[in-house]
Write a protein that holds these residues in place. Structure first.
Motif, PDB file in Angstrom:
ATOM      1  N   VAL A   1      -0.159   8.734  10.259  1.00  0.00           N
ATOM      2  CA  VAL A   1       0.630   7.505  10.224  1.00  0.00           C
ATOM      3  C   VAL A   1       1.978   7.858  10.829  1.00  0.00           C
ATOM      4  N   VAL A   2       2.396   7.088  11.839  1.00  0.00           N
ATOM      5  CA  VAL A   2       3.693   7.338  12.458  1.00  0.00           C
ATOM      6  C   VAL A   2       4.714   6.418  11.793  1.00  0.00           C
ATOM      7  N   ALA A   3       5.809   7.012  11.360  1.00  0.00           N
ATOM      8  CA  ALA A   3       6.826   6.235  10.647  1.00  0.00           C
ATOM      9  C   ALA A   3       8.182   6.455  11.277  1.00  0.00           C
ATOM     10  N   ALA A   4       9.004   5.410  11.293  1.00  0.00           N
ATOM     11  CA  ALA A   4      10.367   5.549  11.793  1.00  0.00           C
ATOM     12  C   ALA A   4      11.225   6.115  10.674  1.00  0.00           C
ATOM     13  N   GLY A   5      12.043   7.092  11.000  1.00  0.00           N
ATOM     14  CA  GLY A   5      12.917   7.658   9.984  1.00  0.00           C
ATOM     15  C   GLY A   5      13.003   9.169  10.132  1.00  0.00           C
ATOM     16  N   GLU A   6      13.730   9.786   9.201  1.00  0.00           N
ATOM     17  CA  GLU A   6      13.938  11.234   9.271  1.00  0.00           C
ATOM     18  C   GLU A   6      13.185  11.900   8.130  1.00  0.00           C
ATOM     19  N   ALA A   7      12.424  12.942   8.482  1.00  0.00           N
ATOM     20  CA  ALA A   7      11.790  13.745   7.446  1.00  0.00           C
ATOM     21  C   ALA A   7      11.581  15.140   8.012  1.00  0.00           C
ATOM     22  N   VAL A   8      11.353  16.087   7.153  1.00  0.00           N
ATOM     23  CA  VAL A   8      11.223  17.473   7.575  1.00  0.00           C
ATOM     24  C   VAL A   8       9.746  17.857   7.522  1.00  0.00           C
ATOM     25  N   PRO A   9       9.209  18.477   8.587  1.00  0.00           N
ATOM     26  CA  PRO A   9       7.811  18.887   8.555  1.00  0.00           C
ATOM     27  C   PRO A   9       7.511  19.763   7.344  1.00  0.00           C
ATOM     28  N   GLY A  10       6.370  19.522   6.726  1.00  0.00           N
ATOM     29  CA  GLY A  10       5.990  20.302   5.549  1.00  0.00           C
ATOM     30  C   GLY A  10       6.339  19.597   4.248  1.00  0.00           C
ATOM     31  N   GLU A  11       7.243  18.617   4.327  1.00  0.00           N
ATOM     32  CA  GLU A  11       7.644  17.873   3.127  1.00  0.00           C
ATOM     33  C   GLU A  11       6.488  17.025   2.588  1.00  0.00           C
ATOM     34  N   GLU A  12       6.373  16.963   1.279  1.00  0.00           N
ATOM     35  CA  GLU A  12       5.427  16.036   0.666  1.00  0.00           C
ATOM     36  C   GLU A  12       6.165  14.712   0.484  1.00  0.00           C
ATOM     37  N   VAL A  13       5.636  13.645   1.028  1.00  0.00           N
ATOM     38  CA  VAL A  13       6.334  12.361   0.934  1.00  0.00           C
ATOM     39  C   VAL A  13       5.398  11.275   0.418  1.00  0.00           C
ATOM     40  N   ARG A  14       6.010  10.168   0.028  1.00  0.00           N
ATOM     41  CA  ARG A  14       5.238   8.995  -0.356  1.00  0.00           C
ATOM     42  C   ARG A  14       5.740   7.856   0.533  1.00  0.00           C
ATOM     43  N   ILE A  15       4.826   7.177   1.201  1.00  0.00           N
ATOM     44  CA  ILE A  15       5.262   6.103   2.099  1.00  0.00           C
ATOM     45  C   ILE A  15       4.612   4.797   1.683  1.00  0.00           C
ATOM     46  N   GLY A  16       5.283   3.700   2.011  1.00  0.00           N
ATOM     47  CA  GLY A  16       4.775   2.388   1.640  1.00  0.00           C
ATOM     48  C   GLY A  16       4.619   1.502   2.863  1.00  0.00           C
ATOM     49  N   ILE A  17       3.570   0.690   2.878  1.00  0.00           N
ATOM     50  CA  ILE A  17       3.344  -0.241   3.983  1.00  0.00           C
ATOM     51  C   ILE A  17       3.076  -1.611   3.356  1.00  0.00           C
ATOM     52  N   ARG A  18       3.948  -2.581   3.619  1.00  0.00           N
ATOM     53  CA  ARG A  18       3.772  -3.909   3.026  1.00  0.00           C
ATOM     54  C   ARG A  18       2.619  -4.653   3.708  1.00  0.00           C
ATOM     55  N   PRO A  19       1.788  -5.345   2.931  1.00  0.00           N
ATOM     56  CA  PRO A  19       0.620  -6.040   3.502  1.00  0.00           C
ATOM     57  C   PRO A  19       1.009  -7.086   4.560  1.00  0.00           C
ATOM     58  N   GLU A  20       2.228  -7.664   4.424  1.00  0.00           N
ATOM     59  CA  GLU A  20       2.603  -8.694   5.405  1.00  0.00           C
ATOM     60  C   GLU A  20       2.901  -8.086   6.781  1.00  0.00           C
ATOM     61  N   ASN A  21       3.053  -6.763   6.841  1.00  0.00           N
ATOM     62  CA  ASN A  21       3.337  -6.112   8.121  1.00  0.00           C
ATOM     63  C   ASN A  21       2.100  -5.535   8.791  1.00  0.00           C
TER      64      ASN A  21
ATOM     65  N   ARG B   1       5.471  12.037  11.364  1.00  0.00           N
ATOM     66  CA  ARG B   1       4.046  11.743  11.228  1.00  0.00           C
ATOM     67  C   ARG B   1       3.541  12.284   9.897  1.00  0.00           C
ATOM     68  N   VAL B   2       2.767  11.465   9.218  1.00  0.00           N
ATOM     69  CA  VAL B   2       2.206  11.863   7.932  1.00  0.00           C
ATOM     70  C   VAL B   2       0.690  11.880   8.056  1.00  0.00           C
ATOM     71  N   ALA B   3       0.074  12.980   7.655  1.00  0.00           N
ATOM     72  CA  ALA B   3      -1.379  13.090   7.723  1.00  0.00           C
ATOM     73  C   ALA B   3      -2.002  12.104   6.753  1.00  0.00           C
ATOM     74  N   ALA B   4      -2.951  11.301   7.256  1.00  0.00           N
ATOM     75  CA  ALA B   4      -3.624  10.333   6.387  1.00  0.00           C
ATOM     76  C   ALA B   4      -4.957   9.945   6.981  1.00  0.00           C
ATOM     77  N   GLY B   5      -5.975   9.945   6.195  1.00  0.00           N
ATOM     78  CA  GLY B   5      -7.296   9.464   6.600  1.00  0.00           C
ATOM     79  C   GLY B   5      -7.818  10.114   7.871  1.00  0.00           C
TER      80      GLY B   5
ATOM     81  N   ALA C   1       0.854  -1.178   0.000  1.00  0.00           N
ATOM     82  CA  ALA C   1       0.000   0.000   0.000  1.00  0.00           C
ATOM     83  C   ALA C   1       0.890   1.227   0.000  1.00  0.00           C
ATOM     84  N   VAL C   2       0.535   2.183  -0.811  1.00  0.00           N
ATOM     85  CA  VAL C   2       1.356   3.374  -0.921  1.00  0.00           C
ATOM     86  C   VAL C   2       0.466   4.577  -0.680  1.00  0.00           C
ATOM     87  N   LEU C   3       0.925   5.520   0.105  1.00  0.00           N
ATOM     88  CA  LEU C   3       0.135   6.734   0.239  1.00  0.00           C
ATOM     89  C   LEU C   3       1.009   7.976   0.237  1.00  0.00           C
TER      90      LEU C   3
END
Lengths: 232, 355
Positions: B260-280, B252-256, B237-239
């Motif tokens: 969605v809380v994600a581990a990693g580094e990102a800058v607030p305000g950035e537009e990102v694309r994140i992926g979540i594997r169905p097995e997880n 944290r990425v705004a969704a629905g 799944a990609v959002l």
């Protein structure tokens, strides 16, 4: 053995004193051979580009014929060129038989397939997409052809060396179409044949040494360019 | 608005066989389109046709609404191939080659070459012979040779497929950065869906010379049109969303309507694309079930698709999400289309696909 040493000693005398006849033959040979190589390069590279870069029915047959032509016996070329230039032959009206032009013509016929064959191989070794890459960098068609030739320059120099080597060393065709006329169509190889026949080994050796030196010098220059160009 | 590039009714034949049949395709200004599909699906042929390096049996290319002569059009676009195809010369001469063909004066060539070399990290290689470059360096040089031309459209034909994974990662990052900065419209052929997701806004999936699905990248990945596309792209799944907060190795990425809380580094305000594997992703029917997962979303089952030994359960949580479930669990949970479930996944199961 003594005959050999005597011959070599006399040969060096002829060279040291710059015998006018030997010098004349040498310069004439160089001129005729270089012109024939140049003409073969223009024709052979053009034909090589056409064969390597275009697709047409019968292309493989043509390439096979060219490759066969790389081993064309000079006497066969001599025979056919003589017949073409003969007084009532198809090109008889130009009265070229037994002139320097006839030798250049025959040598061009010998060297063109050699240069064509090696050019085709050299150009076909380039990656097939290179042509498209060059066009996509904004090249026109002539610019693309030039850049391909530049990319294949090292093996193409080998083609020139092979063509030159093929014509400077041949004797059959030059003898048949040139006639070995003193002061007009006598080249190093035909003169060597004649002097050997007359038993003038000293002159023949001198001519042979010059022939070897010329071949070596021209190839050394081309090899130098080729090896200098080769990226380290 | 007129599309930057519009292909209409393209047909390419090889002998009697049709190798490409594309009724229409558009590329927008600044857009990145990925052509994905297996080997032999016609990606390269389509790319070469779009770059006017191959003449189609039928069809037209319109650049900003105009049908240009191929020579004129090829001066506006450029292509990078799978093999770097560098000239047997120095890196600098390679970077200059296209500029020379375009008739750019020497002084301008120097500054443009220096800038492109710096941006793609080949500055220190400029005086090296192109023969002595590693695979990654050579492909960087090929990309710099393309970018230095400031093309209106950049065509990339699997430019990373011959590189080892670390080299490819680094180069992908740099390419994504350059594309973002320059907003160069790009068409990239790849058989790697991750590459497509990292770079592209839109994806066209090719099969046997035809486009079987075309749309926004997240839509194609999340909602494969058929089993073929699913097998090829539907891995996770990609959002897309905006980073709302970040810190302490999380973002944290705004969704629905939530985050969605994600581990990693990102800058607030950035537009990102994140992926979540169905097995997880795990599913349950109780909202308060104990779990260490940071992310918990309730949603509705929209579709259940058999996928090998599992079922893929697709959810609408205000955004698309999918989970793999064993046949036993499917029965225990009593899942059917329209069921309400709670989906959970860890912050570490979320990966950043694209900045």
């Amino acid at each position: 053995m003594e005959l050999l040493w005597e011959g070599i000693r006399k040969a060096f005398d002829l060279l040291r004193t710059l015998d006018p006849e030997v010098l004349g033959i040498t310069l004439f040979t160089l001129k005729v051979t270089l012109l024939a190589t140049l003409a073969s390069l223009v024709l052979g590279l053009g034909a090589g580009l056409a064969l390597a870069l275009t697709q047409f029915p019968g292309r493989r047959v043509v390439i096979s014929l060219v490759n066969t032509g790389m081993g064309l016996p000079p006497v066969v070329v001599g025979l056919f060129v003589t017949m073409f230039l003969w007084r009532n032959g198809p090109l008889g009206g130009f009265e070229l038989l037994y002139t320097p032009s006839a030798i250049i013509l025959a040598q061009t016929v010998i060297a063109t397939p050699i240069i064509t064959g090696i050019s085709v191989a050299a150009l076909q070794q380039l990656p097939p997409d290179l042509r498209l890459q060059i066009l996509s960098l904004g090249a026109t068609r002539p610019q693309m052809l030039w850049l391909l030739v530049r990319e294949a320059r090292l093996p193409l120099l080998a083609a020139v060396m092979a063509g030159f080597g093929g014509v400077i060393s041949e004797v059959g065709a030059s003898l048949m179409v040139g006639g070995n006329i003193k002061g007009s169509t006598r080249v190093l190889t035909t003169a060597t044949v004649m002097e050997t026949g007359k038993g003038n080994f000293d002159v023949a050796i001198a001519l042979s040494l010059i022939l070897l030196a010329l071949t070596f010098a021209v190839n050394a220059v081309l090899t130098h360019i080729q090896q200098r160009e080769r990226p380290r | 608005m007129t599309a930057l590039l519009r292909a209409e009714d393209l047909l390419v034949r090889r002998g009697d066989a049709t190798v490409l049949d594309v009724p229409g395709l558009e590329l927008e200004e600044g857009g990145v389109l990925a052509l994905i599909g297996p080997n032999g699906s016609g990606k390269s042929t389509l790319l070469k046709t779009l770059a006017s390096l191959m003449a189609p049996a039928r069809g037209t290319l319109l650049f900003r609404g105009e049908a240009l002569r191929p020579e004129a059009y090829r001066r506006l676009v450029t292509m990078v191939f799978q093999a770097p195809l560098l000239f047997d010369a120095t890196v600098r001469a390679n970077l200059e080659s296209g500029l020379k063909l375009h008739g750019v004066p020497a002084a301008e060539r120097g500054t443009r070459v220096a800038a492109a070399a710096r941006r793609l990290g080949v500055e220190s290689l400029l005086d090296r012979s192109a023969r002595n470059l590693s695979g990654g360096e050579a492909q960087r040089t090929a990309l710099a040779r393309a970018f230095v031309l400031r093309p209106e459209i950049l065509f990339l034909d699997e430019p990373f497929s011959a590189l080892d994974p670390p080299t490819r990662e680094a180069l992908l990052d740099d390419l994504a950065g350059v594309l973002r900065e320059t907003r160069t419209a790009t068409v990239i052929a790849t058989h790697d869906q991750m590459e497509a997701l990292r770079l592209a806004d839109r994806i066209a999936v090719l099969r046997e010379g035809r486009i079987v699905q075309y749309g926004p990248a997240t839509e194609v990945i999340n909602r494969p049109a058929d089993a073929f596309v699913a097998e090829f792209v539907g891995m996770e799944a990609v959002l897309s969303g905006r980073v709302e907060g970040a810190g302490q190795g999380e973002f944290r990425v705004a969704a629905g309507g939530g985050f969605v809380v994600a581990a990693g580094e990102a800058v607030p305000g950035e537009e990102v694309r994140i992926g979540i594997r169905p097995e997880n992703v795990t599913l349950s029917t109780q909202a308060e079930a104990r779990s260490s997962a940071r992310n918990s979303f309730s949603g509705t089952v929209t579709r259940i698709v058999p996928r090998g030994p599992f079922f893929k359960v697709e959810l609408d949580c205000g955004f698309f999400l999918a989970a793999y479930v064993t046949p036993v669990s499917l029965e225990e949970l009593g899942l059917a289309e329209g069921s309400r479930v709670v989906a959970r996944f860890k912050a570490t199961a979320v990966h950043l696909l694209r900045r």
